[in-house]
Motif scaffolding. Structure first.
Motif, PDB file in Angstrom:
ATOM      1  N   GLU A  96      16.669  23.566  41.178  1.00 48.76           N
ATOM      2  CA  GLU A  96      16.075  23.804  42.494  1.00 48.76           C
ATOM      3  C   GLU A  96      15.527  22.523  43.107  1.00 48.76           C
ATOM      4  O   GLU A  96      15.629  22.306  44.326  1.00 48.76           O
ATOM      5  CB  GLU A  96      14.968  24.856  42.388  1.00 48.76           C
ATOM      6  CG  GLU A  96      15.440  26.250  42.037  1.00 48.76           C
ATOM      7  CD  GLU A  96      15.796  26.427  40.563  1.00 48.76           C
ATOM      8  OE1 GLU A  96      16.454  27.433  40.235  1.00 48.76           O
ATOM      9  OE2 GLU A  96      15.412  25.571  39.736  1.00 48.76           O
ATOM     10  N   ALA A  99      18.448  20.555  44.453  1.00 47.54           N
ATOM     11  CA  ALA A  99      18.940  21.152  45.690  1.00 47.54           C
ATOM     12  C   ALA A  99      18.033  20.804  46.859  1.00 47.54           C
ATOM     13  O   ALA A  99      18.506  20.458  47.954  1.00 47.54           O
ATOM     14  CB  ALA A  99      19.043  22.672  45.526  1.00 47.54           C
ATOM     15  N   ARG A 100      16.728  20.882  46.653  1.00 48.06           N
ATOM     16  CA  ARG A 100      15.788  20.564  47.717  1.00 48.06           C
ATOM     17  C   ARG A 100      15.902  19.102  48.124  1.00 48.06           C
ATOM     18  O   ARG A 100      15.842  18.771  49.323  1.00 48.06           O
ATOM     19  CB  ARG A 100      14.358  20.878  47.259  1.00 48.06           C
ATOM     20  CG  ARG A 100      13.287  20.550  48.287  1.00 48.06           C
ATOM     21  CD  ARG A 100      13.530  21.283  49.583  1.00 48.06           C
ATOM     22  NE  ARG A 100      12.518  20.955  50.592  1.00 48.06           N
ATOM     23  CZ  ARG A 100      12.723  20.991  51.904  1.00 48.06           C
ATOM     24  NH1 ARG A 100      13.916  21.361  52.377  1.00 48.06           N
ATOM     25  NH2 ARG A 100      11.759  20.684  52.748  1.00 48.06           N
ATOM     26  N   GLU A 103      18.885  18.756  50.369  1.00 45.26           N
ATOM     27  CA  GLU A 103      18.589  19.308  51.697  1.00 45.26           C
ATOM     28  C   GLU A 103      17.767  18.330  52.522  1.00 45.26           C
ATOM     29  O   GLU A 103      18.032  18.127  53.724  1.00 45.26           O
ATOM     30  CB  GLU A 103      17.830  20.632  51.548  1.00 45.26           C
ATOM     31  CG  GLU A 103      18.668  21.764  50.976  1.00 45.26           C
ATOM     32  CD  GLU A 103      17.825  22.951  50.551  1.00 45.26           C
ATOM     33  OE1 GLU A 103      16.571  22.853  50.635  1.00 45.26           O
ATOM     34  OE2 GLU A 103      18.410  23.974  50.141  1.00 45.26           O
ATOM     35  N   VAL A 106      20.000  15.327  53.623  1.00 43.76           N
ATOM     36  CA  VAL A 106      20.848  15.659  54.769  1.00 43.76           C
ATOM     37  C   VAL A 106      20.029  15.623  56.054  1.00 43.76           C
ATOM     38  O   VAL A 106      20.478  15.117  57.087  1.00 43.76           O
ATOM     39  CB  VAL A 106      21.496  17.044  54.577  1.00 43.76           C
ATOM     40  CG1 VAL A 106      22.231  17.467  55.849  1.00 43.76           C
ATOM     41  CG2 VAL A 106      22.457  17.039  53.387  1.00 43.76           C
ATOM     42  N   ALA A 107      18.815  16.118  55.973  1.00 47.01           N
ATOM     43  CA  ALA A 107      17.974  16.233  57.169  1.00 47.01           C
ATOM     44  C   ALA A 107      17.617  14.888  57.782  1.00 47.01           C
ATOM     45  O   ALA A 107      17.352  14.809  58.994  1.00 47.01           O
ATOM     46  CB  ALA A 107      16.704  17.014  56.839  1.00 47.01           C
ATOM     47  N   ALA A 142      23.813  22.955  47.668  1.00 45.23           N
ATOM     48  CA  ALA A 142      22.957  22.550  48.781  1.00 45.23           C
ATOM     49  C   ALA A 142      23.715  21.723  49.812  1.00 45.23           C
ATOM     50  O   ALA A 142      23.394  21.747  51.001  1.00 45.23           O
ATOM     51  CB  ALA A 142      21.762  21.768  48.257  1.00 45.23           C
ATOM     52  N   ALA A 143      24.734  20.983  49.356  1.00 45.60           N
ATOM     53  CA  ALA A 143      25.503  20.121  50.259  1.00 45.60           C
ATOM     54  C   ALA A 143      26.701  20.831  50.882  1.00 45.60           C
ATOM     55  O   ALA A 143      27.296  20.292  51.821  1.00 45.60           O
ATOM     56  CB  ALA A 143      25.991  18.893  49.489  1.00 45.60           C
ATOM     57  N   LYS A 146      27.998  20.736  54.605  1.00 45.47           N
ATOM     58  CA  LYS A 146      27.179  19.751  55.306  1.00 45.47           C
ATOM     59  C   LYS A 146      27.804  18.362  55.154  1.00 45.47           C
ATOM     60  O   LYS A 146      28.577  18.119  54.221  1.00 45.47           O
ATOM     61  CB  LYS A 146      25.760  19.760  54.742  1.00 45.47           C
ATOM     62  CG  LYS A 146      25.064  21.102  54.932  1.00 45.47           C
ATOM     63  CD  LYS A 146      23.744  21.161  54.189  1.00 45.47           C
ATOM     64  CE  LYS A 146      23.114  22.539  54.325  1.00 45.47           C
ATOM     65  NZ  LYS A 146      21.891  22.683  53.501  1.00 45.47           N
TER      66      LYS A 146
END
Length: 279
Positions: A96, A99-100, A103, A106-107, A142-143, A146
């Motif tokens: 997790e 994954a975070r 994220e 990407v942001a 997560a990716a 994206k």
């Protein structure tokens, strides 16, 4: 400015060539602007270079996710090139956490990033294979969909585990988990690099400029490598030049180092002239 999607697509296409490309590692916005001006096609952050610039050691304990991503965001904003980030261990042992981290990466506009299988614990330095794969699977999820190219790193050779067979099995498992690029820093020689490239079905990153043998872009391309990074070595080279200049002044009382300095006019042309509010 190019869109994040366009930069991602350009970054991915660089890995599809039949020759390796070099992705240098700036440590701040200024070094990013300089490297971009020289003709490189993509940039990668360096946790080591950043750590040195703020007076810290490169370690899991010493560098937080927030500061690493803040540094990466400055590098992203400094040029129009794709930027891939050194995301260390994903900033947490759990899937997790990885994954975070993806994220968040990407942001801030990153086109890619790497997650390694090291634990940061010298008594148990590498995640077992199942845990390492689960972390990469979470990062891949997560990716998904994206504009982000995920690199999975097998850290055996950096942590006293020179086991090529295990390293290859880990990289193969990371490929099966969906990693876009694989990377095993510290491989001992060109034969090992060639073997890794032959045994995986993803582009391979190799780091040069660190300890151990050094090979040319041509040699690495012929071995099957598709991406070459320099880690913290450019930052160390810059600090080496600073040290030599300072030692010259202290020991000889001369200032000949200035002959090799980049002219201020050149740097002024490269750097932003934006003013901060209130300045």
């Amino acid at each position: 400015m190019r869109s994040q999607q366009t930069k991602y697509e350009d970054f991915r296409s660089l890995h599809m060539r039949d020759r390796a490309f070099v992705i240098p590692n700036p440590w701040d916005a200024g070094s990013a602007r300089l490297l971009a001006s020289l003709g490189f096609e993509a940039l990668a952050t360096t946790s080591a270079g950043y750590a040195f610039s703020v007076g810290k050691r490169d370690s899991f304990a010493g560098l937080s996710r927030d500061e690493i991503l803040a540094n990466a965001a400055q590098i992203v904003a400094a040029s129009d090139l794709p930027v891939s980030a050194d995301l260390e261990d994903g900033f947490g042992a759990s899937p997790e956490a990885c994954a975070r981290t993806v994220e968040m990466a990407v942001a801030i506009g990153l086109a890619g990033g790497s997650i390694e299988d090291a634990t940061g614990n010298p008594d148990d330095p590498i995640h077992d294979t199942a845990a390492a794969v689960a972390r990469i699977e979470a990062a891949v999820d997560a990716a998904r969909g994206k504009p982000f190219l995920l690199t999975a790193r097998a850290e055996n050779y950096l942590w006293g585990r020179p086991d090529l067979n295990d390293t290859i099995k880990r990289l193969q498992a990371f490929c099966a988990a969906g990693a876009d690029v694989v990377y095993a820093p510290g491989l001992p020689d060109l034969d090992a690099i060639r073997t890794v490239c032959r045994e995986v079905d993803r582009p391979v990153n190799v780091v040069m400029g660190l300890r151990g043998p050094r090979y040319t872009v041509e040699q690495l391309s012929e071995a099957g490598v598709r991406r070459i990074s320099v880690g913290g070595s450019f930052a160390r080279a810059a600090l080496g030049a600073l040290k030599r200049a300072a030692e010259e002044v202290l020991s000889r009382g001369t200032f000949d180092y200035a002959d090799d300095a980049i002219p201020a006019s050149v740097l002024h042309a490269l750097m932003s002239d934006e003013k901060r509010e209130g300045s």
